[in-house]
Design an enzyme around this catalytic site. Structure first.
Site, mmCIF file in Angstrom:
data_model
loop_
_atom_site.group_PDB
_atom_site.id
_atom_site.type_symbol
_atom_site.label_atom_id
_atom_site.label_comp_id
_atom_site.label_asym_id
_atom_site.label_seq_id
_atom_site.Cartn_x
_atom_site.Cartn_y
_atom_site.Cartn_z
ATOM 1 N N LYS A 299 0.841 -1.210 0.000
ATOM 2 C CA LYS A 299 0.000 0.000 0.000
ATOM 3 C C LYS A 299 0.872 1.255 0.000
ATOM 4 C CE LYS A 299 -1.854 1.703 3.987
ATOM 5 N NZ LYS A 299 -1.546 3.141 4.144
ATOM 6 N N ASN A 300 1.857 1.289 0.897
ATOM 7 C CA ASN A 300 2.630 2.519 1.065
ATOM 8 C C ASN A 300 3.645 2.757 -0.052
ATOM 9 O OD1 ASN A 300 1.151 3.084 3.300
ATOM 10 N ND2 ASN A 300 2.798 2.728 4.790
ATOM 11 N N ARG B 251 -5.177 10.508 4.292
ATOM 12 C CA ARG B 251 -4.188 11.575 4.456
ATOM 13 C C ARG B 251 -3.134 11.540 3.350
ATOM 14 N NH1 ARG B 251 -2.642 14.312 8.609
ATOM 15 N NH2 ARG B 251 -0.538 13.834 7.933
ATOM 16 N N CYS C 53 -5.846 12.787 12.917
ATOM 17 C CA CYS C 53 -6.406 11.469 12.666
ATOM 18 C C CYS C 53 -6.298 10.668 13.936
ATOM 19 C CB CYS C 53 -5.699 10.781 11.510
ATOM 20 S SG CYS C 53 -4.043 10.287 11.939
ATOM 21 N N ARG D 150 -0.456 14.588 13.295
ATOM 22 C CA ARG D 150 0.141 14.374 11.967
ATOM 23 C C ARG D 150 0.118 15.616 11.057
ATOM 24 N NH1 ARG D 150 -1.586 8.454 9.816
ATOM 25 N NH2 ARG D 150 0.349 8.603 8.669
ATOM 26 N N PRO D 151 0.933 16.596 11.395
ATOM 27 C CA PRO D 151 0.980 17.810 10.570
ATOM 28 C C PRO D 151 1.627 17.564 9.198
ATOM 29 C CG PRO D 151 2.671 17.869 12.265
ATOM 30 C CD PRO D 151 1.871 16.635 12.519
ATOM 31 N N VAL D 152 1.483 18.560 8.295
ATOM 32 C CA VAL D 152 2.151 18.460 6.977
ATOM 33 C C VAL D 152 3.080 19.661 6.754
ATOM 34 C CG1 VAL D 152 0.432 16.998 5.832
ATOM 35 C CG2 VAL D 152 0.117 19.477 5.835
ATOM 36 N N ASP D 153 3.488 20.287 7.870
ATOM 37 C CA ASP D 153 4.337 21.472 7.768
ATOM 38 C C ASP D 153 5.634 21.200 7.011
ATOM 39 O OD1 ASP D 153 4.795 19.839 10.090
ATOM 40 O OD2 ASP D 153 6.248 21.320 10.790
ATOM 41 N N LEU D 154 6.190 20.001 7.157
ATOM 42 C CA LEU D 154 7.478 19.721 6.510
ATOM 43 C C LEU D 154 7.314 19.566 4.993
ATOM 44 C CD1 LEU D 154 8.859 17.245 9.199
ATOM 45 C CD2 LEU D 154 9.395 19.676 8.936
ATOM 46 N N ASP E 239 4.129 0.842 12.170
ATOM 47 C CA ASP E 239 2.983 0.130 11.593
ATOM 48 C C ASP E 239 2.911 -1.339 12.036
ATOM 49 O OD1 ASP E 239 2.154 2.422 10.361
ATOM 50 O OD2 ASP E 239 2.768 1.841 8.341
ATOM 51 N N ILE F 285 7.007 7.401 17.236
ATOM 52 C CA ILE F 285 6.694 8.140 15.996
ATOM 53 C C ILE F 285 5.397 8.939 16.131
ATOM 54 C CG2 ILE F 285 6.346 7.960 13.489
ATOM 55 C CD1 ILE F 285 9.045 6.870 14.182
ATOM 56 N N ARG G 128 -8.972 -0.414 4.234
ATOM 57 C CA ARG G 128 -8.108 0.610 3.637
ATOM 58 C C ARG G 128 -6.754 0.015 3.265
ATOM 59 N NH1 ARG G 128 -6.672 4.877 7.426
ATOM 60 N NH2 ARG G 128 -5.214 5.095 5.730
HETATM 61 C C1 UD1 Z 1 3.968 7.087 6.548
HETATM 62 C C2 UD1 Z 1 3.152 5.842 6.271
HETATM 63 C C3 UD1 Z 1 2.511 5.336 7.559
HETATM 64 C C4 UD1 Z 1 3.581 5.145 8.638
HETATM 65 C C5 UD1 Z 1 4.430 6.394 8.786
HETATM 66 C C6 UD1 Z 1 5.624 6.182 9.705
HETATM 67 C C7 UD1 Z 1 2.417 6.159 3.983
HETATM 68 C C8 UD1 Z 1 1.299 6.440 3.053
HETATM 69 N N1 UD1 Z 1 2.121 6.172 5.291
HETATM 70 O O1 UD1 Z 1 3.076 8.079 7.042
HETATM 71 O O2 UD1 Z 1 1.882 4.083 7.276
HETATM 72 O O3 UD1 Z 1 2.951 4.876 9.873
HETATM 73 O O4 UD1 Z 1 4.958 6.790 7.507
HETATM 74 O O5 UD1 Z 1 6.413 5.129 9.265
HETATM 75 O O6 UD1 Z 1 3.521 5.879 3.567
HETATM 76 N N2 UD1 Z 1 5.636 14.999 10.773
HETATM 77 C C9 UD1 Z 1 5.655 16.353 11.025
HETATM 78 N N3 UD1 Z 1 5.448 17.220 9.983
HETATM 79 C C10 UD1 Z 1 5.247 16.785 8.701
HETATM 80 C C11 UD1 Z 1 5.244 15.403 8.454
HETATM 81 C C12 UD1 Z 1 5.432 14.527 9.505
HETATM 82 O O7 UD1 Z 1 5.833 16.774 12.163
HETATM 83 O O8 UD1 Z 1 5.080 17.633 7.809
HETATM 84 C C13 UD1 Z 1 5.826 14.039 11.878
HETATM 85 C C14 UD1 Z 1 4.605 13.149 12.125
HETATM 86 O O9 UD1 Z 1 3.631 13.778 12.932
HETATM 87 C C15 UD1 Z 1 5.232 11.940 12.785
HETATM 88 C C16 UD1 Z 1 6.601 11.852 12.096
HETATM 89 O O10 UD1 Z 1 6.834 13.122 11.518
HETATM 90 O O11 UD1 Z 1 5.425 12.170 14.163
HETATM 91 C C17 UD1 Z 1 6.698 10.792 11.023
HETATM 92 O O12 UD1 Z 1 5.559 10.878 10.160
HETATM 93 P P1 UD1 Z 1 5.658 10.547 8.603
HETATM 94 O O13 UD1 Z 1 6.868 9.711 8.335
HETATM 95 O O14 UD1 Z 1 5.513 11.804 7.837
HETATM 96 O O15 UD1 Z 1 4.353 9.667 8.403
HETATM 97 P P2 UD1 Z 1 3.523 9.614 7.066
HETATM 98 O O16 UD1 Z 1 4.442 9.861 5.933
HETATM 99 O O17 UD1 Z 1 2.284 10.413 7.212
#
Ligand code: UD1
Length: 417
Positions: free
Chosen positions: A22-23, A91, A115, A120-124, A305, A327, A397
């Protein structure tokens, strides 16, 4: 409402084929938006999240057909938007941001909310796009991204390792002018799979799978053929079910190389594991697993996961173990449900202290997220009596035909309305 009904207590026995990941499939589908000619994909799992991503890119004008291979033609797109209804249910929709911005110079992506497993922000992701030269506004619940000129290569050092953040920046950078260096990049095999797909379409990427990825921008990507890698989390979930039920199973179509940390943990439980090139033989030799400590961390560490499934295994193990989640901040929703089945678990901050007991007992339980659903199935298979798992739309999912595959392994599990 649909639920799964499991009659536990049977050791899993037999063979099972692992589906495509999936990922890996989700970012690869998003990356198809970069291709000016059709792309043919093999081993794309039939999952709700994949259907959502197909709906998302189909809504932008992509032509998609599925006859065995999934063929995607993004030569004629006319909308560059990921609407709220789809982002809300997945997401990973944020993955279209980089490709749309890079190829079409514009993107509107509804802002993903919190969620079940944390904020789970997307700031990065946003910062990465800005560093490449994009203009970003967040307004009315949407991320509006645009660029005046071609994106420009630069150095982006992530302060936190982010899987989809790394993937989004990599997809944007393949069409940027000049060189982009991603430091502190995610090293997950799914990032490598995405890079290999992009390379197959003509991208220039080096270092995927290490913490530094170097991308030399090209002017466009063509089409191509690609086979999605196997799902290491699905594979690990079957192994957890075999461990908890004292079973003996063989996984096919899975590369053991991408599962080394998880396999090492399963060996600590007492399982005998034989690795072959494309399969894994797993034998608990009829014994109860030993309790094992786990701390989640980015790849090559232990995957978050797989955390929930290991709590289920520890619940029926010999001894006490600590499972620490580093995480996501709220990823223990399954603990309460396991307690309903008799599990002895105490939460202390981000650690679950699990004291294994001989037998869980069946109970009605509710799935709260994707991997929590998998954990409850593992527990239900090991428990004495009948377990009803409700709210299994989470499960659909991310797991392809899981009850059929478990039935093949001798489990008593069925879907009921
Ligand atoms: C992906 C996987 C998910 C897995 C996760 C961690 C997919 C589709 N999903 O999720 O199954 O559980 O990796 O291995 O591949 N963070 C920030 N800002 C950001 C982005 C992330 O602070 O902009 C933080 C998150 O809150 C979290 C950490 O970084 O604490 C890691 O998250 P991230 O690796 O981004 O997870 P996803 O990519 O959403």
């Amino acid at each position: 409402m649909t639920k799964l009904v499991i009659e536990g207590g049977r050791p899993l026995q037999g063979d099972v084929r692992i589906s495509g990941a999936k990922n890996a499939a989700l970012p690869i589908l998003a990356a198809s938006l970069l291709a000016t000619q059709p792309v043919a994909l093999q081993n794309v799992p039939r999952l709700q999240d994949v259907a959502t991503m197909i709906e998302l890119i189909g809504g932008m004008g992509a032509l998609i057909t599925r006859n065995g291979d999934l063929t995607i033609d993004c030569s004629q797109l006319n909308r560059y938007e990921a609407p709220y209804e789809l982002v809300r249910s997945m997401r990973a929709s944020i993955l279209v941001l980089g490709p749309l911005l890079a190829r079409f110079g514009q993107a509107v992506v509804s802002f993903p909310g919190g969620c079940a497993i944390g904020s789970r922000p997307v700031d990065l992701h946003i910062k990465g796009m800005e560093l490449l030269g994009a203009e970003i506004r967040v307004e009315n619940g949407n991320i509006y991204a645009s660029r005046k000129n071609r994106l420009k290569g630069t150095t982006i050092a992530f302060e936190t390792v982010t899987v989809t953040g790394t993937e989004n920046v990599m997809m944007a950078a393949v069409l940027a002018e000049g060189q982009t260096i991603i430091k502190h990049a995610a090293q997950e095999p799914e990032v490598v799979d995405l890079a290999n797909f992009l390379i197959a379409l003509g991208a220039k990427i080096q270092g995927a799978g290490t913490d530094t990825i170097v991308i030399d921008g090209v002017s466009d990507l063509t089409g191509g053929n690609y086979r999605v890698m196997p799902d290491r989390i699905e594979a690990g979930t079957f192994l957890a079910a075999a461990a908890a039920t004292k079973g003996t199973i063989t996984l096919h179509d899975i590369s053991p190389a991408i599962m080394q940390t998880v396999l090492a943990k399963f060996r600590e439980t007492g399982a005998v594991i034989v690795e072959q090139e494309n399969s894994i033989l797993f034998d608990m030799q009829g014994k109860r697993p030993n309790a094992i400590d786990v701390v989640t961390s980015p790849y090559p560490g232990f995957p978050t996961d797989m955390q929930a499934q290991f709590i289920a295994v520890n619940s029926v193990a010999n001894g006490e173990a600590n499972v620490t989640e580093t995480i996501f901040e709220n990823r223990f929703m399954h603990v309460q449900e396991l307690q309903r089945m008799g599990a002895q678990i105490r939460l202390q901050g981000n650690t679950a202290i699990v004291t294994g007991i001989d037998k869980l007992h069946g109970a009605p339980v509710t799935a709260t997220d994707l991997r929590a659903s998998a954990c409850l199935i593992v527990a239900g298979l090991a428990a004495e009596g009948v377990t009803h798992v409700e709210r299994i739309h989470h499960l659909d999912r991310g797991y392809e035909r899981i009850e059929e595959k478990l039935q093949q392994l001798g489990a008593s599990i069925k879907r009921e309305n």
